[in-house]
Design a protein around this motif. Structure first.
Motif, PDB file in Angstrom:
ATOM      1  N   GLU A  80       0.836  -1.186   0.000  1.00  0.00           N
ATOM      2  CA  GLU A  80       0.000   0.000   0.000  1.00  0.00           C
ATOM      3  C   GLU A  80       0.880   1.248   0.000  1.00  0.00           C
ATOM      4  O   GLU A  80       2.086   1.195   0.274  1.00  0.00           O
ATOM      5  N   ALA A  99      -8.063  -2.032  -4.347  1.00  0.00           N
ATOM      6  CA  ALA A  99      -7.087  -3.121  -4.451  1.00  0.00           C
ATOM      7  C   ALA A  99      -7.654  -4.192  -5.372  1.00  0.00           C
ATOM      8  O   ALA A  99      -8.841  -4.523  -5.294  1.00  0.00           O
ATOM      9  N   ARG A 207      -9.601  -6.848   4.053  1.00  0.00           N
ATOM     10  CA  ARG A 207      -8.703  -6.928   5.215  1.00  0.00           C
ATOM     11  C   ARG A 207      -9.148  -8.021   6.178  1.00  0.00           C
ATOM     12  O   ARG A 207      -8.315  -8.646   6.842  1.00  0.00           O
ATOM     13  N   LEU A 212      -4.488 -10.581   2.547  1.00  0.00           N
ATOM     14  CA  LEU A 212      -3.383  -9.625   2.479  1.00  0.00           C
ATOM     15  C   LEU A 212      -2.223 -10.104   3.339  1.00  0.00           C
ATOM     16  O   LEU A 212      -2.072  -9.713   4.497  1.00  0.00           O
ATOM     17  N   SER A 216       1.844 -10.786  -0.942  1.00  0.00           N
ATOM     18  CA  SER A 216       0.703 -11.196  -1.763  1.00  0.00           C
ATOM     19  C   SER A 216       0.654 -10.377  -3.048  1.00  0.00           C
ATOM     20  O   SER A 216       0.948  -9.170  -3.047  1.00  0.00           O
ATOM     21  N   VAL A 218      -0.991  -8.342  -4.993  1.00  0.00           N
ATOM     22  CA  VAL A 218      -2.117  -7.421  -4.974  1.00  0.00           C
ATOM     23  C   VAL A 218      -1.640  -6.088  -5.519  1.00  0.00           C
ATOM     24  O   VAL A 218      -0.513  -5.656  -5.261  1.00  0.00           O
ATOM     25  N   TRP A 220      -2.456  -2.042  -5.759  1.00  0.00           N
ATOM     26  CA  TRP A 220      -3.182  -0.957  -5.105  1.00  0.00           C
ATOM     27  C   TRP A 220      -3.279   0.213  -6.078  1.00  0.00           C
ATOM     28  O   TRP A 220      -2.275   0.708  -6.578  1.00  0.00           O
TER      29      TRP A 220
END
Length: 846
Positions: A80, A99, A207, A212, A216, A218, A220
């Motif tokens: 993040e 996300a 979350r 997460l 991971s 992911v 953002w």
């Protein structure tokens, strides 16, 4: 005579060619039907493709804010935004965070499905609207209620898991209730290709899911809406520049509303180019019909031309008269094509607008229509100048004698030069305006080569036929016209068939030998060993391969910032976003060292990197050069230690960049793994393993390779379908040209039939002779067209698409057989009409 008098007298002389051309056209357009149709269809194809592409470009530009989700978008991988980064964004305007990642959704009965997960905050969307069924406030749908988080799901997910609205499923460790169907999301186009249905949830649900984990996979996305009083393009550029200046090591991918979806725009441009080239091919194939029509027209007008010359008209004057006719007819023929092409974007928007995934803004684009008209006029000039130029020096006696002795002399040098200049202008225009000039140049060279090759084959065939098949070598023989029209059309058809078959074989047929059945993503590093043990316990005879994985974005190459690099076309994608990277002590399976040496196990020196050779060459990298990659907000500079050749077709785990292990010591990451069944596995085994894993490791994402290839394959099928449609237009032109060529030779057929019947030939003997002639001509042309089309397809598949090529004889031979049958049938129809003429009237007019 005074100067004024000379000027007045000169003007009528200058307009004389136009006046004569207009007078001749008063008699109608007999013989020009194929000419007009070829020009109209080719111009229509180019005008339609260009107009639709411009409409899409305008739509993407107009809807840039909605597609992007903001005036600016900042994307980070694996992490993040830090407090400082988020504070910077909040100072610029209103910010929305989202996300995206892939995850496994598990129904209450144990069935699982891969989903494209999107978790949003309360500010989403900054622009546009989310369409739900039933329509209701998005916040109400996603809010936690009755012990579950809410979600909006793509209807495909409900179909796949046999669910209904209100059903519950598990996402990681979070219970999710599907409260609405997701009809559309405003920023979907900016997300690229997905391998599963969309599941829209809140950031709180994500979350709570436990998905997460450190490392991971992911992404953002931080969308920024500038203040309404300062949202100009200049303000957008200032904010983007400030982000790079104040936070140089953020490593985020910054996009503005003017390039909301660069990959989509590039794909539209690239596909437009391919379809434009197919339309240009239709014009080129039609060029043979243009040349046939011009020659046929000159043949019918030989008495008028002889009369003009006998009365003192110069060769230049005759040339000017008939060139004016041809260009006027070409412009006239282009008008319906331009009208249809210009109307197509409006038809698409009004009829299919609601169903289209892309925004289209229909409008009249004068530049596109002018370009299509120019293509049509140049094509007409290229193929008409040569036969028109031959008229200049043909004496009156030869024109009257042309019925039995066709003149084969070359035109004067100036007409040859004019033809060459027109052809070079057409080729230069196609290359200069292309998205990928390399592909356009290859097309031009291939088109010229095929034209020359087919013409040489026709000449050789006629020479060989002088002894064996004299009818193919006679004055006015159809051999050159039939070989060119049939050969070009069939070569293009074989090319498309071969490309289509190879793409389907690549993505829709059986998987490669020893290809993995699964990819497993986001395996927590702390649980990697227990995950491996679990998989082996449930699939003891399957092979599991596991490697660490991070995401990194190339910031600089050899000291040059990424945005200033000029990579080759096949390496540019490596700079467009973050890439998967790994580290290893040994050369990865499926890779082979081609330059340099691998580092020793336990290496502890400065960071080193191994690069895939093709990408390294495209970026201009060589051994010893530095490369800077941003990983988790840190810029890491490594030295290129070696280059590898990678077997991507195996579908195993491999990466463009492999680093020495010390490069990322202590960095949080997850593992990626593949599972390969020794015998390929069964569907029941795969589903059983998926269900067991979804319970034991809910944070791990499983991707079935077969399903992923099916998703890509469906896209390929849709693209090939569009190319097939454009190719059908070219084939229609080829059939028209073939029919026109046979019609142009009708007068010679009548003459031959009458003479032979007078000499005692029976109707059956003539039909047999002509059948054999057309069959031999079609067979020889088909063999060459198959060879040329297969070679062109192999080049595209191997050199452009970087895929293995396999010749698929069945479809090509079937297309060739159809072309031969068409040639024989059309030829015999014309022959039967010729045989119906009585000898008397024909002999009296010889």
């Amino acid at each position: 005579m005074t100067a004024v008098g000379v000027g007045v007298a000169a003007r009528p002389r200058r307009l004389l060619a136009l006046r004569f051309a207009a007078r001749e056209l008063r008699g109608g357009l007999r013989g020009f039907s194929v000419f007009i149709l070829c020009i109209a269809l080719g111009v229509m194809a180019i005008a339609a493709v260009s107009s639709v592409a411009s409409g899409l470009a305008d739509g993407l530009a107009r809807e840039g804010r909605v597609i992007l989700g903001g005036d600016l978008a900042f994307t980070l991988s694996l992490r993040e935004a830090s407090a400082a980064e988020r504070a910077f964004l909040d100072r610029q305007g209103q910010t929305s965070a989202a996300a995206t990642m892939r995850a496994m959704a598990r129904a209450e009965d144990g069935r699982t499905a891969l989903v494209e997960l999107k978790a949003i905050d309360g500010a989403y969307p900054l622009y546009g609207d989310v369409s739900l069924e039933p329509q209701q406030p998005l916040a109400t749908v996603l809010a936690p209620r009755d012990g579950a988080f809410g979600a909006a799901a793509d209807p495909a997910l409900l179909t796949r898991l046999d669910l209904t609205p209100g059903a519950r499923l598990a996402l990681g460790s979070a219970p999710i209730e599907i409260r609405a169907l997701l009809a559309s999301e405003p920023d979907k186009l900016a997300g690229g290709i997905g391998f599963g249905p969309r599941l829209l949830i809140s950031d709180a649900a994500l979350r709570a899911s436990g998905l997460l984990q450190p490392g991971s996979i992911v992404r953002w996305h931080y969308r920024l809406r500038l203040p309404e009083n300062d949202a100009s393009d200049a303000a957008v550029r200032v904010a983007a520049a400030a982000a790079k200046t104040e936070l140089p090591e953020a490593g985020w991918d910054v996009r503005s509303r003017s390039n909301a979806s660069p990959s989509l725009e590039q794909n539209v441009d690239r596909f437009t180019q391919y379809l434009t080239l197919v339309g240009l091919t239709a014009l080129l194939v039609g060029g043979v019909g243009i040349a046939n029509a011009v020659k046929s027209h000159l043949d019918r007008r030989r008495d008028a031309i002889a009369t003009l010359k006998a009365l003192g008209a110069t060769g230049s004057r005759v040339f000017a008269i008939y060139l004016t006719q041809v260009l006027a007819l070409a412009a006239l023929a282009a008008l319906p094509g331009l009208a249809i092409g210009a109307a197509l974007p409006f038809v698409i928007a009004n009829v299919f607008g609601a169903a289209l995934p892309l925004p289209i803004a229909p409008a009249l684009h004068a530049n596109d229509l002018g370009l299509a008209l120019l293509y049509g006029l140049l094509s007409a000039a290229v193929f008409a100048l040569w036969p028109l130029g031959r008229v200049h020096d043909v004496p009156v006696s030869a024109l009257f004698r042309d019925t039995v002795a066709s003149d084969r002399r070359w035109p004067r040098p100036r007409y040859i030069v004019a033809t060459a200049l027109a052809a070079c202008s057409l080729a230069g225009l196609a290359v200069a305006l292309a998205y990928d000039r390399r592909i356009a140049a290859i097309f031009v060279v291939a088109a010229v080569a095929i034209f020359v090759l087919l013409r040489l084959v026709a000449t050789l065939f006629m020479a060989l036929a002088r002894l064996a098949l004299a009818n193919l070598h006679r004055p006015g023989a159809l051999t050159p016209s039939v070989v060119l029209s049939l050969g070009l059309g069939l070569a293009l058809l074989v090319t498309v068939i071969a490309i289509d078959g190879n793409l389907r074989r690549q993505f829709l047929a059986a998987l490669p030998d020893k290809a993995p059945s699964f990819y497993f993503l986001d395996i927590p590093a702390a649980e990697a060993e227990s995950f491996a043990a679990f998989v082996q316990a449930h699939s003891s005879y399957a092979k599991l391969e596991r490697v660490p994985m991070l995401r990194g974005r190339i910031i600089a190459s050899n000291g040059v910032a990424a945005e200033r690099l000029k990579p080759s076309a096949d390496a540019a994608w490596a700079l467009q976003s973050d890439r998967g990277i790994t580290y290893a002590d040994e050369v990865p399976a499926g890779s082979r060292l081609v330059e340099g040496e691998w580092w020793k196990p336990g290496y502890r020196g400065p960071p080193l990197v191994s690069f895939e050779k093709r990408i390294a060459d495209g970026l201009g990298l060589k051994l010893g050069d530095p490369i800077t990659v941003n990983v988790l907000g840190r810029n890491i500079t490594a030295t290129v230690a070696n280059l590898r050749s990678v077997d991507w077709q195996s579908l195993g785990i491999n990466f463009v960049m492999v680093f020495s292990p010390n490069s990322f010591a202590g960095a949080p990451h997850t593992d990626i793994a593949t599972l390969t069944f020794a015998d390929g596995g069964t569907t029941a085994e795969e589903i059983g393993l998926l269900r067991a894993l979804s319970h034991a490791f809910p944070a791990v994402t499983a991707v079935r390779v077969r399903e992923a290839l099916d998703a890509v394959g469906q896209i390929v099928v849709n693209l090939v379908l569009a190319i097939r449609g454009a190719t059908a237009l070219t084939l229609l032109v080829a059939v028209l040209v073939l029919g026109g060529a046979l019609a142009a030779g009708h007068r010679h057929r009548v003459y031959d039939a009458v003479i032979l019947k007078t000499l005692g030939a029976t109707r059956g003997q003539l039909l047999a002779a002509y059948t054999f002639e057309y069959l031999a001509l079609g067979l020889a042309t088909a063999v060459l067209a198959i060879a040329a089309g297969t070679a062109a397809a192999a080049y595209v598949i191997i050199k452009v698409m970087n895929l293995p090529f396999v010749w698929l004889p069945g479809p090509s031979l079937l297309a060739a057989a159809g072309a031969i049958v068409a040639t024989v049938v059309l030829g015999l129809i014309g022959t039967l009409m010729a045989l119906s003429h009585r000898p008397g009237p024909v002999l009296r007019n010889l």
